[in-house]
Design a protein around this motif. Structure first.
Motif, mmCIF file in Angstrom:
data_model
loop_
_atom_site.group_PDB
_atom_site.id
_atom_site.type_symbol
_atom_site.label_atom_id
_atom_site.label_comp_id
_atom_site.label_asym_id
_atom_site.label_seq_id
_atom_site.Cartn_x
_atom_site.Cartn_y
_atom_site.Cartn_z
ATOM 1 N N VAL A 205 2.251 3.497 3.248
ATOM 2 C CA VAL A 205 3.521 4.207 3.262
ATOM 3 C C VAL A 205 3.442 5.312 2.217
ATOM 4 O O VAL A 205 3.153 5.051 1.045
ATOM 5 C CB VAL A 205 4.707 3.272 2.958
ATOM 6 C CG1 VAL A 205 5.982 4.080 2.718
ATOM 7 C CG2 VAL A 205 4.925 2.294 4.105
ATOM 8 N N GLU B 114 8.443 -1.088 5.539
ATOM 9 C CA GLU B 114 7.557 -1.034 6.708
ATOM 10 C C GLU B 114 7.084 -2.419 7.087
ATOM 11 O O GLU B 114 6.656 -3.200 6.234
ATOM 12 C CB GLU B 114 6.359 -0.131 6.389
ATOM 13 C CG GLU B 114 5.330 -0.015 7.501
ATOM 14 C CD GLU B 114 4.284 -1.131 7.492
ATOM 15 O OE1 GLU B 114 3.669 -1.375 8.542
ATOM 16 O OE2 GLU B 114 4.088 -1.757 6.428
ATOM 17 N N THR B 115 7.209 -2.748 8.364
ATOM 18 C CA THR B 115 6.582 -3.945 8.927
ATOM 19 C C THR B 115 5.751 -3.509 10.124
ATOM 20 O O THR B 115 5.773 -2.347 10.517
ATOM 21 C CB THR B 115 7.624 -4.989 9.366
ATOM 22 O OG1 THR B 115 8.370 -4.472 10.476
ATOM 23 C CG2 THR B 115 8.575 -5.329 8.231
ATOM 24 N N ILE C 80 10.448 -0.125 11.092
ATOM 25 C CA ILE C 80 10.522 0.555 9.804
ATOM 26 C C ILE C 80 11.988 0.856 9.507
ATOM 27 O O ILE C 80 12.712 1.382 10.364
ATOM 28 C CB ILE C 80 9.708 1.863 9.805
ATOM 29 C CG1 ILE C 80 8.220 1.549 10.029
ATOM 30 C CG2 ILE C 80 9.892 2.615 8.488
ATOM 31 C CD1 ILE C 80 7.366 2.785 10.216
ATOM 32 N N ARG D 248 0.738 -1.274 6.540
ATOM 33 C CA ARG D 248 0.132 0.056 6.608
ATOM 34 C C ARG D 248 0.462 0.850 5.352
ATOM 35 O O ARG D 248 1.351 0.484 4.582
ATOM 36 C CB ARG D 248 0.659 0.810 7.841
ATOM 37 C CG ARG D 248 0.218 0.241 9.162
ATOM 38 C CD ARG D 248 1.024 0.838 10.301
ATOM 39 N NE ARG D 248 2.370 0.299 10.335
ATOM 40 C CZ ARG D 248 3.272 0.601 11.258
ATOM 41 N NH1 ARG D 248 2.971 1.461 12.218
ATOM 42 N NH2 ARG D 248 4.475 0.061 11.236
ATOM 43 N N SER E 6 5.530 -1.751 1.756
ATOM 44 C CA SER E 6 4.633 -1.774 2.916
ATOM 45 C C SER E 6 4.116 -3.185 3.115
ATOM 46 O O SER E 6 3.679 -3.834 2.164
ATOM 47 C CB SER E 6 3.455 -0.818 2.686
ATOM 48 O OG SER E 6 2.415 -1.078 3.612
ATOM 49 N N SER E 7 4.139 -3.652 4.361
ATOM 50 C CA SER E 7 3.596 -4.978 4.653
ATOM 51 C C SER E 7 2.292 -4.913 5.429
ATOM 52 O O SER E 7 1.558 -5.905 5.481
ATOM 53 C CB SER E 7 4.610 -5.819 5.425
ATOM 54 O OG SER E 7 4.887 -5.236 6.677
ATOM 55 N N ASP F 239 0.854 -1.196 0.000
ATOM 56 C CA ASP F 239 0.000 0.000 0.000
ATOM 57 C C ASP F 239 0.890 1.247 0.000
ATOM 58 O O ASP F 239 1.329 1.727 1.046
ATOM 59 C CB ASP F 239 -0.899 -0.033 1.239
ATOM 60 C CG ASP F 239 -2.018 1.001 1.175
ATOM 61 O OD1 ASP F 239 -2.149 1.675 0.123
ATOM 62 O OD2 ASP F 239 -2.762 1.123 2.164
ATOM 63 N N ILE F 240 1.160 1.776 -1.203
ATOM 64 C CA ILE F 240 2.130 2.845 -1.377
ATOM 65 C C ILE F 240 1.483 4.022 -2.112
ATOM 66 O O ILE F 240 0.737 3.831 -3.080
ATOM 67 C CB ILE F 240 3.349 2.374 -2.196
ATOM 68 C CG1 ILE F 240 4.037 1.180 -1.516
ATOM 69 C CG2 ILE F 240 4.336 3.515 -2.425
ATOM 70 C CD1 ILE F 240 4.669 1.486 -0.182
#
Length: 495
Positions: free
Chosen positions: A330, A342-343, A347, A328, A325-326, A312-313
């Motif tokens: 970003v 991102e996890t 981050i 959220r 993004s994993s 989700d970028i």
């Protein structure tokens, strides 16, 4: 010629921790188990890599060598990929690739119909983008390996890379494109790497190898008799548990660590009396070892500004960057040559030109005793997984998903009580002396010290919310009495 010599047996080497790909890669869930380059995990891609190879008979299932702690993860990923019957050899501890291949060779030799297959050793954390070119190289190497040589694959260099070792090609092997190996070179500095590229007869060392089972065992016994002796003793004392082969722990732990390159490949040219030629087949197949985040940026699809976006970028004014993004959203603004990963619990933000140094951050975290180098917030178990979604003083909240037909161990806790609420599916609950079913929106309370068990008797995943309360909430407060997965007392560290 013995028909068994015509069988190609894939050996998937599934060790390694992938520290340069932190925070996505962790010790309990390293990069080979991640879907980084596509829809499948890197292990799955590796295990399926010989599909469509029609010129050579290939064994129905591979031998996989992995850390014992990753056994259920490896087995489940193979099953999800439709691979059945793989023999999974469990290393009690990592000892690098030479002992791993020796374990696999001894396992292949021990099988009743194994004969003397040609082993193809493939690390589980590499990317091969062009399978037809890879298959052609395999066919070239097979004839040479089947004839008694040991073959590696050298990546045709397209830049003066300082992160790989190099192989110098010598005279051509009679046939189709292979060379005898003239020398090996360590990872060079930039000037020497450029000289290798200009010379035109140096290839990157890929870590892929092909050799007949008996030839490898002869070579390792001659070049590293200590490794051969330790692995042979460990396999002689091995226990078999369905698809798992467990070498004797104490014996294998005494085995020296070494790579295939150092232990054997570099030894062969100095030992002509062995009669084993060291050869290299050039490979141009979109290979990458995904050693760091800049390598992932290279293999992922990029937009018109050179950005590789995963998850989700949203971005504005970014260029030549990797945004991943994993869990959220970003958002990136005005970034150039930057990596953002991102996890749920960490981050990473890094200059893309310095991603090799991520391992230094991992080292600092280890020195500080931080668990973020070891595990994710979401923990995979043989029965499913759990995610620690909230915690505080004397409480912890977990989301637990149990696979259809799976069951947690029959267990108890000395320091915590638990409250279970079923969100989806049907739960079979053992709570003290009672066994009963719970449906959606129903709950039960497990008092401190009560023997209990959670089972999914249904056909769909069971999802529950677990609220723990007590004075000590770590995972080692588990006493197991029965366990489907062989983790009963005294194996306390899996939920």
């Amino acid at each position: 010629m013995n028909v068994s010599l015509n069988l190609l047996l894939p050996v998937v080497l599934c060790g390694g921790s992938g520290t340069r790909l932190w925070p996505l890669s962790r010790e309990t869930y390293p990069k080979q188990f991640l879907a980084l380059a596509g829809a499948r995990t890197m292990l799955q891609d590796t295990a399926l890599r010989l599909q469509g190879l029609n010129q050579i008979p290939v064994a129905k299932a591979p031998i996989l060598v992995c850390n014992a702690e990753h056994r259920f993860l490896a087995a489940s990923q193979l099953m999800e990929a439709g691979i059945h019957g793989a023999r999974i050899v469990l290393e009690p501890a990592g000892r690098n690739t030479a002992p791993a291949l020796t374990l696999a060779a001894l396992q292949a030799q021990s099988e009743e119909e194994g004969g003397d297959p040609v082993l193809l050793a493939m690390p589980a954390d590499h990317v091969i983008a062009h399978l037809p070119a890879f298959h052609h190289a395999i066919e070239q190497a097979f004839a040479i390996a089947n004839g008694g040589a040991m073959v590696t694959f050298g990546i045709v260099a397209d830049k003066p890379e300082t992160g790989y070792g190099y192989i110098q090609c010598g005279e051509s092997v009679p046939g189709d494109g292979a060379h005898y190996i003239a020398s090996f070179a360590e990872k060079p500095d930039a000037t020497r790497a450029q000289s290798y590229l200009d010379a035109g007869n140096y290839l990157w060392n890929s870590g892929l190898f092909m050799v007949r089972t008996s030839v490898w065992l002869k070579a390792i016994q001659s070049c590293r008799p200590d490794i051969f002796a330790a692995c042979s003793a460990a396999m002689a004392g091995a226990q078999k548990d369905v698809d798992f082969v467990r070498p004797a722990t104490e014996t294998f732990n005494a085995c020296p660590a070494d790579s295939i390159d150092y232990a054997v490949m570099e030894c062969l040219p100095t030992r002509p009396e062995l009669g084993i030629q060291a050869c290299v087949v050039p490979l141009q197949a979109g290979w990458s070892d995904l050693g760091a985040w800049d390598a992932l940026w290279e293999v992922r699809e990029q937009d018109e500004h050179g950005n590789a976006r995963v998850g989700d970028i949203i971005q504005h004014g970014c260029s030549n960057s990797l945004l991943l993004s994993s869990s959220r959203l970003v958002a990136g603004v005005g970034l150039d040559n930057i990596v953002v990963v991102e996890t749920a619990d960490a981050i990473l933000v890094a200059d893309k030109r310095q991603t090799q140094d991520v391992k230094l951050i991992v080292g600092k975290l280890r020195e500080a005793g931080h668990t973020l180098t070891q595990t994710h917030r979401k923990i995979h178990r043989p029965w499913g997984w759990y995610d620690s979604i909230d915690s505080g003083e004397r409480f912890q909240v977990k989301r637990i998903v149990v696979n259809p037909g799976a069951s947690l161990s029959l267990q108890m806790h000395h320091h915590r009580a638990e409250h279970w609420i079923v969100v989806k599916g049907t739960a079979q609950v053992t709570n003290g002396e009672k066994v009963f079913l719970l449906g959606e929106n129903e709950s039960t309370f497990i008092p401190l010290g009560h023997v209990h068990r959670l089972t999914n008797p249904g056909k769909v995943p069971l999802e529950i919310i677990e609220v723990q309360s007590g004075s000590y909430l770590n995972e080692d407060d588990i006493v197991r009495f029965e366990d489907t997965y062989g983790r009963a007392v005294p194996a306390p560290k899996e939920g």
